[in-house]
Scaffold this motif. Sequence first.
Motif, PDB file in Angstrom:
ATOM      1  N   GLY A   1       3.241  -2.503  -5.247  1.00 35.46           N
ATOM      2  CA  GLY A   1       2.332  -1.410  -4.883  1.00 35.46           C
ATOM      3  C   GLY A   1       2.128  -0.424  -6.008  1.00 35.46           C
ATOM      4  N   ILE A   2       3.222  -0.031  -6.672  1.00 31.57           N
ATOM      5  CA  ILE A   2       3.042   0.994  -7.704  1.00 31.57           C
ATOM      6  C   ILE A   2       2.375   0.437  -8.961  1.00 31.57           C
ATOM      7  CG2 ILE A   2       4.931   2.491  -6.934  1.00 31.57           C
ATOM      8  CD1 ILE A   2       6.656   1.370  -9.122  1.00 31.57           C
TER       9      ILE A   2
ATOM     10  N   ARG B   1       2.518   6.454  -5.413  1.00 31.57           N
ATOM     11  CA  ARG B   1       2.206   6.654  -6.828  1.00 31.57           C
ATOM     12  C   ARG B   1       0.999   7.573  -7.005  1.00 31.57           C
ATOM     13  NH1 ARG B   1      -0.686   1.929  -9.289  1.00 31.57           N
ATOM     14  NH2 ARG B   1      -2.482   3.238  -8.793  1.00 31.57           N
ATOM     15  N   GLU B   2      -0.070   7.280  -6.265  1.00 33.49           N
ATOM     16  CA  GLU B   2      -1.287   8.077  -6.418  1.00 33.49           C
ATOM     17  C   GLU B   2      -1.050   9.555  -6.070  1.00 33.49           C
ATOM     18  OE1 GLU B   2      -4.637   7.011  -7.534  1.00 33.49           O
ATOM     19  OE2 GLU B   2      -2.998   5.833  -8.368  1.00 33.49           O
TER      20      GLU B   2
ATOM     21  N   THR C   1       0.819  -1.209   0.000  1.00 32.94           N
ATOM     22  CA  THR C   1       0.000   0.000   0.000  1.00 32.94           C
ATOM     23  C   THR C   1       0.859   1.268   0.000  1.00 32.94           C
ATOM     24  OG1 THR C   1      -1.560  -1.265   1.288  1.00 32.94           O
ATOM     25  CG2 THR C   1      -1.956   1.090   1.162  1.00 32.94           C
TER      26      THR C   1
ATOM     27  N   GLU D   1      -0.313  -1.616  -8.694  1.00 35.06           N
ATOM     28  CA  GLU D   1      -1.655  -1.990  -8.277  1.00 35.06           C
ATOM     29  C   GLU D   1      -2.710  -0.994  -8.781  1.00 35.06           C
ATOM     30  OE1 GLU D   1      -3.202  -2.393  -3.865  1.00 35.06           O
ATOM     31  OE2 GLU D   1      -1.353  -3.504  -4.178  1.00 35.06           O
ATOM     32  N   ASP D   2      -3.819  -1.477  -9.331  1.00 36.11           N
ATOM     33  CA  ASP D   2      -4.960  -0.639  -9.722  1.00 36.11           C
ATOM     34  C   ASP D   2      -4.560   0.631 -10.461  1.00 36.11           C
ATOM     35  OD1 ASP D   2      -6.775  -2.368  -8.573  1.00 36.11           O
ATOM     36  OD2 ASP D   2      -6.610  -1.392  -6.609  1.00 36.11           O
TER      37      ASP D   2
ATOM     38  N   TYR E   1       1.681   2.035  -3.495  1.00 35.72           N
ATOM     39  CA  TYR E   1       0.449   2.454  -4.156  1.00 35.72           C
ATOM     40  C   TYR E   1       0.138   3.911  -3.830  1.00 35.72           C
ATOM     41  CZ  TYR E   1      -4.603   2.810  -4.905  1.00 35.72           C
ATOM     42  OH  TYR E   1      -5.844   3.222  -5.293  1.00 35.72           O
TER      43      TYR E   1
END
Lengths: 243, 268
Positions: A174-175, A78-79, A72, A177-178, A75
């Motif tokens: 993580g980076i 990145r976001e 996470t 993901e989605d 993730y």
Amino acid sequence: MVKTFGSFLLFLQSMLSRGERFKTLWNRTIDEAILIGVDSVFIVSLVSAFIGAVTCVQISYNLVNPLIPKATIGYMVREMTILELAPTITSIVLAGKVGSSIAGGLGTMRITEQIDALEVMGINSSSYLVLPRILASLLMFPLLVILAMGLSIMGGYIAGTLSGSISAQEYIEGIREDFIPYNILFALIKSLVFAFLISAISSFKGFNTRGGALEVGAASTGAVTNSIIAILIADFVLAAVLL
Amino acid sequence: MIEIHNIQKSFDGNAVLKGITCTFETGKCNLLLGGSGTGKSVLLQCIVGLMKPDLGSITFDGTVFTNNKVNIRQEIRRKIGMLFQGSALFDSMTVYENTEFPLKMLTPEMTKEERRDRVEFCLKRVGLENAGNKMPSEISGGMKKRVGIARAIAPNCTYLFCDEPNSGLDPLTSLKIDELIHEITHEYNITTAIITHDMNSVVEIGDHIIFLHKGMKLWDGDKETILNAEVPELKEFIFSSSLVRAAKRVDDEGGLQDVLDDDPVRAK
Ligand SMILES: Nc1ncnc2c1ncn2[C@@H]1O[C@H](COP(=O)(O)OP(=O)(O)O)[C@@H](O)[C@H]1O
Ligand SMILES: [Mg+2]
């Protein structure tokens, strides 16, 4: 305020009337792109790598719940960087660097009568001096923002793995993901809007300088403050409209 | 010939030019003489189109400039060369590039070689054939004025405007710049207008002199008649120069010719 905005619009319009030949415009734009883009690579790289690193360290500090997977962290880095930090922080940094140099440069040309010299020669000074600066910013800002995105994710990777708060594998997981490709597009749209705001506001400030060296300094400061305010407002509006 | 008819200009109700009518003659140095703040620069800016007069007309060799169509104004502007008070050289360009600039922008039909010949000719004419690669920040005030002149005459200008060409220069350099402008004017039959408040320029190159005072034209004539002008404001202006007073004193005592015989500048 309304009067200033009106003269700002007239200023933009004068830039588009009676332009120079395409070759001149192209050469001037490339010259400015080198000044605006290449010379900003170092500061943008430095700032974005550190922002990525700090974001990673702070998220892992806050993520103490063992139920949330470590990935996470990657993730979230990145976001946050792609959506907000890379385009906005980069633009604020560039507002300081590019905005002050545009306003200072044009202000100096105004008070030393270089702009009058262009006008007497029958050259449309705003299309000769301002349009290339705006086009160059529109060209270079997105590239600098892409660079900033990459480097801040890299900064997060280095900080995370070196501090031992996340393993390389987890971060990469993580980076990936989605991933929503639209977010990149959104960030690039933001960078174009910011590029226009910074270059146009700073040019307007510089171009309308009257007086001496003191006023050139004031025009530079005014350009940076006004650009940053415009960036923050536009950032909010774009998020509300496009997300 | 440039004809100026009843030019008026005010800023926020403060009248700076109060109806000026005068002519600038072809092939002559036309001097706009007057104290600081009398509106000389404003008048010049109205003439070259940097400012719009509130009233009045300006005619360049029969073609009306004020309020005419954009392309006609543009056509006239291409014939105008201007030397600014601070020279206004483009400081990101070398001396050579500064001189080449108007050619590049205004005469795209010229080839690179033709431009080079013209720039070299102009730089040589103003005595700067070896300074082409220098940046404006590296040269003296007098040299900057010379580059300004070279840039102004590069596109073969018909009209030359100079705003205080010797401000900030020592007397000898001033004299050289004045002489250069005078020579160029006569050599190429240019209509030249020069703003000055310097009596040295008046007696040196005043082919036609227009005296402005508080936004009005009070006198015009040439350097031969100016010392006998019967306008109190002009007399006051002329005799505020100590050198003129001294010269008059020497002349009254009958010794002016002796003084002039010792003139080292003329002797050269
Ligand atoms: N753009 C301007 N706005 C307002 N006032 C001006 C402007 N330009 C000149 N003035 C005023 O006009 C007067 C004449 O100025 P100027 O023509 O520069 O004098 P000079 O004869 O010394 O060249 C001055 O009082 C100046 O304050
Ligand atoms: Mg003046």
